[in-house]
Design a protein around this motif. Sequence first.
Motif, short mmCIF file in Angstrom:
data_model
loop_
_atom_site.label_atom_id
_atom_site.label_comp_id
_atom_site.label_asym_id
_atom_site.label_seq_id
_atom_site.Cartn_x
_atom_site.Cartn_y
_atom_site.Cartn_z
N ARG A 1 28.61 -61.38 -4.89
CA ARG A 1 27.72 -61.91 -3.85
C ARG A 1 28.54 -62.35 -2.63
N ASP B 1 21.00 -61.81 2.97
CA ASP B 1 20.76 -62.39 1.65
C ASP B 1 19.70 -61.60 0.89
N MET C 1 22.19 -57.09 -6.19
CA MET C 1 22.57 -57.76 -7.43
C MET C 1 21.61 -57.38 -8.55
N ILE D 1 21.32 -58.50 -0.44
CA ILE D 1 22.24 -58.87 -1.52
C ILE D 1 21.45 -59.11 -2.82
#
Length: 160
Positions: free
Chosen positions: A9, A19, A26, A22
């Motif tokens: 991250r 974000d 993830m 991300i």
Amino acid sequence: PELATKRTRAIYQAKGYSDDWIEKRMRSIAIRDELTNEWKKRGVLEQREYAILTAEISKATFGLTPTEYAEFKRLKRENLRDHMSDLELIFSMLGEAATTEIARTRDSQGFPQNKQAARSGGKVAGNARRELEKKSGRKVVTKENYLALTQAEKRVRQIK
């Protein structure tokens, strides 16, 4: 795993990814791990087989193998998924999650049966992608990639 997740991250944040992106990336990593663990349990052991199964999912989802997709995005050695848009990541995740589900429900064993599951899972995502493209009038697969966006940003900053 938690420390590795935090590191990953942090790397994406340092590279300037949003974000929101991300979070998707993830999640895509977690879905991919679940799929490869499922393949392991089902007798898919060789890296070459993983690559073939991944190519089957990608081809059915996007109409391109990962190699063709990377070439389309003009990537050299960069990680393809790190250069996908939100929608490209979402459809990748759908193809892999569908493949995992199909392999489990069919109790696919060995490479040939998992290859069929990979095609079926990719087809689920490919059908959804085509439906979105039809309804939105826009292609999901684009030449846009993070590398190109970064280079464009650098040029804009140099002009200022």
